[in-house]
Write a protein that holds these residues in place. Structure first.
Motif, mmCIF file in Angstrom:
data_model
loop_
_atom_site.group_PDB
_atom_site.id
_atom_site.type_symbol
_atom_site.label_atom_id
_atom_site.label_comp_id
_atom_site.label_asym_id
_atom_site.label_seq_id
_atom_site.Cartn_x
_atom_site.Cartn_y
_atom_site.Cartn_z
ATOM 1 N N TYR A 156 -15.147 2.593 -5.757
ATOM 2 C CA TYR A 156 -13.766 3.087 -5.812
ATOM 3 C C TYR A 156 -13.312 3.573 -4.434
ATOM 4 O O TYR A 156 -12.208 3.255 -3.981
ATOM 5 C CB TYR A 156 -13.671 4.222 -6.829
ATOM 6 C CG TYR A 156 -12.388 5.010 -6.778
ATOM 7 C CD1 TYR A 156 -11.206 4.495 -7.299
ATOM 8 C CD2 TYR A 156 -12.359 6.277 -6.178
ATOM 9 C CE1 TYR A 156 -10.028 5.216 -7.238
ATOM 10 C CE2 TYR A 156 -11.183 7.003 -6.124
ATOM 11 C CZ TYR A 156 -10.024 6.475 -6.645
ATOM 12 O OH TYR A 156 -8.862 7.191 -6.573
ATOM 13 N N TYR A 157 -14.182 4.319 -3.746
ATOM 14 C CA TYR A 157 -13.845 4.791 -2.397
ATOM 15 C C TYR A 157 -13.687 3.612 -1.436
ATOM 16 O O TYR A 157 -12.820 3.623 -0.558
ATOM 17 C CB TYR A 157 -14.934 5.732 -1.869
ATOM 18 C CG TYR A 157 -15.004 7.067 -2.572
ATOM 19 C CD1 TYR A 157 -13.864 7.684 -3.074
ATOM 20 C CD2 TYR A 157 -16.224 7.723 -2.738
ATOM 21 C CE1 TYR A 157 -13.933 8.902 -3.731
ATOM 22 C CE2 TYR A 157 -16.311 8.951 -3.390
ATOM 23 C CZ TYR A 157 -15.152 9.529 -3.887
ATOM 24 O OH TYR A 157 -15.219 10.730 -4.531
ATOM 25 N N ALA A 158 -14.532 2.592 -1.595
ATOM 26 C CA ALA A 158 -14.445 1.397 -0.743
ATOM 27 C C ALA A 158 -13.104 0.699 -0.936
ATOM 28 O O ALA A 158 -12.485 0.228 0.028
ATOM 29 C CB ALA A 158 -15.590 0.435 -1.051
ATOM 30 N N ALA A 159 -12.648 0.638 -2.184
ATOM 31 C CA ALA A 159 -11.340 0.030 -2.473
ATOM 32 C C ALA A 159 -10.214 0.854 -1.843
ATOM 33 O O ALA A 159 -9.277 0.303 -1.249
ATOM 34 C CB ALA A 159 -11.134 -0.083 -3.981
ATOM 35 N N SER A 160 -10.307 2.176 -1.956
ATOM 36 C CA SER A 160 -9.264 3.062 -1.433
ATOM 37 C C SER A 160 -9.149 2.960 0.083
ATOM 38 O O SER A 160 -8.049 2.890 0.632
ATOM 39 C CB SER A 160 -9.551 4.514 -1.833
ATOM 40 O OG SER A 160 -9.582 4.645 -3.228
ATOM 41 N N THR A 161 -10.306 2.956 0.780
ATOM 42 C CA THR A 161 -10.267 2.852 2.241
ATOM 43 C C THR A 161 -9.819 1.448 2.683
ATOM 44 O O THR A 161 -9.204 1.299 3.740
ATOM 45 C CB THR A 161 -11.639 3.190 2.859
ATOM 46 O OG1 THR A 161 -12.666 2.428 2.211
ATOM 47 C CG2 THR A 161 -11.950 4.673 2.715
ATOM 48 N N ALA A 162 -10.127 0.439 1.867
ATOM 49 C CA ALA A 162 -9.652 -0.918 2.172
ATOM 50 C C ALA A 162 -8.124 -0.972 2.123
ATOM 51 O O ALA A 162 -7.483 -1.632 2.947
ATOM 52 C CB ALA A 162 -10.250 -1.928 1.200
ATOM 53 N N VAL A 163 -7.536 -0.269 1.168
ATOM 54 C CA VAL A 163 -6.065 -0.182 1.099
ATOM 55 C C VAL A 163 -5.529 0.465 2.364
ATOM 56 O O VAL A 163 -4.559 -0.014 2.968
ATOM 57 C CB VAL A 163 -5.620 0.636 -0.143
ATOM 58 C CG1 VAL A 163 -4.118 0.920 -0.081
ATOM 59 C CG2 VAL A 163 -5.947 -0.117 -1.423
ATOM 60 N N ASN A 164 -6.175 1.545 2.797
ATOM 61 C CA ASN A 164 -5.730 2.256 3.996
ATOM 62 C C ASN A 164 -5.807 1.397 5.256
ATOM 63 O O ASN A 164 -5.007 1.567 6.176
ATOM 64 C CB ASN A 164 -6.555 3.533 4.199
ATOM 65 C CG ASN A 164 -6.243 4.594 3.175
ATOM 66 O OD1 ASN A 164 -5.170 4.600 2.575
ATOM 67 N ND2 ASN A 164 -7.176 5.496 2.936
ATOM 68 N N SER A 165 -6.787 0.466 5.295
ATOM 69 C CA SER A 165 -6.932 -0.415 6.465
ATOM 70 C C SER A 165 -6.134 -1.708 6.294
ATOM 71 O O SER A 165 -6.219 -2.604 7.124
ATOM 72 C CB SER A 165 -8.405 -0.746 6.708
ATOM 73 O OG SER A 165 -8.924 -1.543 5.655
ATOM 74 N N LYS A 166 -5.367 -1.777 5.188
ATOM 75 C CA LYS A 166 -4.549 -2.963 4.862
ATOM 76 C C LYS A 166 -5.405 -4.217 4.603
ATOM 77 O O LYS A 166 -4.944 -5.343 4.754
ATOM 78 C CB LYS A 166 -3.502 -3.236 5.947
ATOM 79 C CG LYS A 166 -2.472 -2.126 6.056
ATOM 80 C CD LYS A 166 -1.401 -2.439 7.082
ATOM 81 C CE LYS A 166 -0.246 -1.452 7.006
ATOM 82 N NZ LYS A 166 -0.629 -0.042 7.054
ATOM 83 N N ASP A 167 -6.664 -3.997 4.213
ATOM 84 C CA ASP A 167 -7.519 -5.098 3.775
ATOM 85 C C ASP A 167 -7.284 -5.272 2.275
ATOM 86 O O ASP A 167 -8.098 -4.863 1.436
ATOM 87 C CB ASP A 167 -8.990 -4.767 4.072
ATOM 88 C CG ASP A 167 -9.956 -5.814 3.511
ATOM 89 O OD1 ASP A 167 -9.496 -6.924 3.158
ATOM 90 O OD2 ASP A 167 -11.162 -5.512 3.406
ATOM 91 N N ASN A 173 -10.547 -7.154 -4.654
ATOM 92 C CA ASN A 173 -11.877 -7.567 -5.139
ATOM 93 C C ASN A 173 -12.651 -6.385 -5.714
ATOM 94 O O ASN A 173 -13.281 -6.484 -6.775
ATOM 95 C CB ASN A 173 -12.681 -8.211 -4.004
ATOM 96 C CG ASN A 173 -12.174 -9.591 -3.647
ATOM 97 O OD1 ASN A 173 -11.490 -10.229 -4.451
ATOM 98 N ND2 ASN A 173 -12.484 -10.062 -2.457
ATOM 99 N N ASN A 174 -12.592 -5.245 -5.013
ATOM 100 C CA ASN A 174 -13.302 -4.055 -5.499
ATOM 101 C C ASN A 174 -12.651 -3.477 -6.750
ATOM 102 O O ASN A 174 -13.339 -3.023 -7.664
ATOM 103 C CB ASN A 174 -13.386 -3.000 -4.399
ATOM 104 C CG ASN A 174 -14.483 -3.300 -3.388
ATOM 105 O OD1 ASN A 174 -15.297 -4.193 -3.592
ATOM 106 N ND2 ASN A 174 -14.503 -2.585 -2.289
ATOM 107 N N TYR A 175 -11.325 -3.489 -6.785
ATOM 108 C CA TYR A 175 -10.624 -2.999 -7.983
ATOM 109 C C TYR A 175 -10.965 -3.862 -9.199
ATOM 110 O O TYR A 175 -11.154 -3.343 -10.305
ATOM 111 C CB TYR A 175 -9.116 -2.984 -7.753
ATOM 112 C CG TYR A 175 -8.611 -1.806 -6.946
ATOM 113 C CD1 TYR A 175 -9.134 -0.526 -7.128
ATOM 114 C CD2 TYR A 175 -7.594 -1.970 -6.000
ATOM 115 C CE1 TYR A 175 -8.671 0.555 -6.394
ATOM 116 C CE2 TYR A 175 -7.121 -0.884 -5.261
ATOM 117 C CZ TYR A 175 -7.659 0.374 -5.464
ATOM 118 O OH TYR A 175 -7.205 1.438 -4.745
#
Length: 422
Positions: A156-167, A173-175
């Motif tokens: 979940y944290y990986a998905a959230s930080t990916a959003v912040n980096s616009k990835d 994929n993580n969601y």
């Protein structure tokens, strides 16, 4: 006779290899304890060369030593990513070999060291996130999840930080994985404040340990924390990402699902309206606009957003009404004033084209003068709105530049000079 001798010789060779492996494994073990990197690598390399002839116990020892060596490098922060991967890969081999042999000679220590590596990875992820290094944080949180597949919170944290980096691809994929795993994030845990640092410390499900720390006096302010489900947020984020990426069919499905979870979320409602706008489904768009206004009739931000979507739909009269309503509710609605001025200036381009198309005859000159008067009136009508913008925010560059252009066109030299002096 020769055949029996050949068998005996073969047995001696295997026995000799086994003895060499034991010796090299001991050498590697000693080198790791000494911290001698080159000696360890040399010893492990010698074992690896004859590993195919080793038994499962020796293989387990080899992979344990290889993982342990990498673990020591991780602690020293040497080639962190490479050595973390080596720890994981080596200990995976240890677990498989000892599971087959029903042994745990090395597995127990390997598990403890994996936990320690995991904590290092998590700390690095948090550190990167705190420094707004979101790509690095995403990589670390993904690795933390790989190390702890049962701790889905790291995914979940990986998905959230990916959003912040616009990835957005990585985030989606993580969601999706989280949705497939049935993740809710609805956790409960015990906390207390550590007196020396003043930081809140989580004790997970271990209330007894938390209570012991309170009793010993090292902690204070005990709490039981129960977090709400993160599933609505995940669905919402998926919908917004799909919408932003232009995957409107996927966005529509996700938004419909998200609105079931949170029907009062205005951002979702506006996004759904925008989807219908883009698909030219004006009936649905207007239906949702009425729903939005019924929920928040005095929300100036909502009215402004409805003005923007109406403008995008080329419903300029409706857009004007929404902007004016937003201003009536909030006299400091900067963007509403600016967009209202832009609406008023819209006929300018058409009038300019008409003027430029005229010839030099007396009749054309007369038409030119009439169009020029109309153009000037349009410019003058926008001035009060632009001034209002600057009253609210004197640094609004769009309002400043537009007003400068108007003053130049109307030859308002004093006003232009005063504006440029600010």
């Amino acid at each position: 006779m020769n055949r029996r001798y050949a068998y005996a010789l073969s047995a001696l060779m295997i026995s000799g290899l086994a003895m060499a492996q034991k010796s090299e494994l001991k050498d590697a073990e000693r080198a790791i304890k000494k911290g001698d990197v080159q000696e360890t690598k040399a010893a492990l390399s010698k074992v690896e060369a004859v590993l195919s002839n080793a038994n499962d116990a020796q293989k387990a020892q080899y992979y344990f030593l290889k993982g342990n060596f990498a673990y020591e490098q991780v602690k020293k922060k040497v080639d962190l990513d490479k050595n973390i991967d080596e720890v994981v890969a080596s200990y995976k081999q240890v677990f498989e070999l000892e599971k087959g042999a029903k042994s745990n000679k090395y597995s127990k220590q390997a598990e403890e060291e994996l936990k320690a590596v995991s904590q290092i990875v998590v700390n690095k992820a948090i550190e990167a996130n705190n420094k707004s290094q979101y790509t690095e944080a995403t990589k670390r949180f993904n690795k933390a999840y790989e190390l702890n597949p049962t701790d889905t919170i790291y995914l979940y944290y990986a998905a959230s930080t990916a959003v912040n980096s616009k990835d957005y691809t990585g985030a989606i994929n993580n969601y999706k994985k989280l949705m497939d795993l049935g993740f809710t994030g609805q956790e409960s845990y015990y906390t207390a404040v550590e007196k020396t640092s003043g930081e809140v410390q989580s004790f997970g499900k271990d209330s007894k340990m938390r209570d012991l720390m309170i009793k010993q006096g090292s902690h204070k302010d005990p709490k039981f924390v129960k977090e709400s489900s993160k599933r609505p947020e995940i669905i919402k984020n998926m919908a917004l990402i799909y919408h932003q990426e232009g995957q409107y069919d996927e966005a529509e499905k996700a938004i419909a699902e998200a609105r079931k979870s949170d029907p009062n979320d205005m951002n979702l409602l506006l996004t759904q309206m925008d989807l219908y706008l883009k698909s030219n489904n004006m009936g649905k768009y207007e239906e949702l606009a009425k729903e939005a206004l019924a929920k928040n009739p005095n929300d100036d931000v909502l009215l402004y957003n409805l003005g923007v979507t109406s403008y995008q739909a080329k419903k300029y009269d409706e857009a004007k009404k929404y902007y004016e309503k937003a201003i009536a509710i909030n006299p400091k609605a900067e963007n509403a004033y600016l967009n209202l001025a832009i609406l008023k200036l819209m006929p300018d381009e058409g009038l300019t084209n008409k003027m430029n198309a005229l010839g030099m005859s007396a009749s054309d000159n007369k038409k030119y003068d009439a169009l020029k008067k109309e153009k000037d009136l349009i410019y003058k009508s926008a001035i009060p709105d632009l001034k209002k913008v600057l009253d609210i925010n004197k640094d609004n560059t769009e309002a400043i530049n537009t007003l400068k252009g108007i003053y130049k066109a109307l030859e308002m030299k004093n006003e232009l000079k005063a504006l440029e002096a600010k």
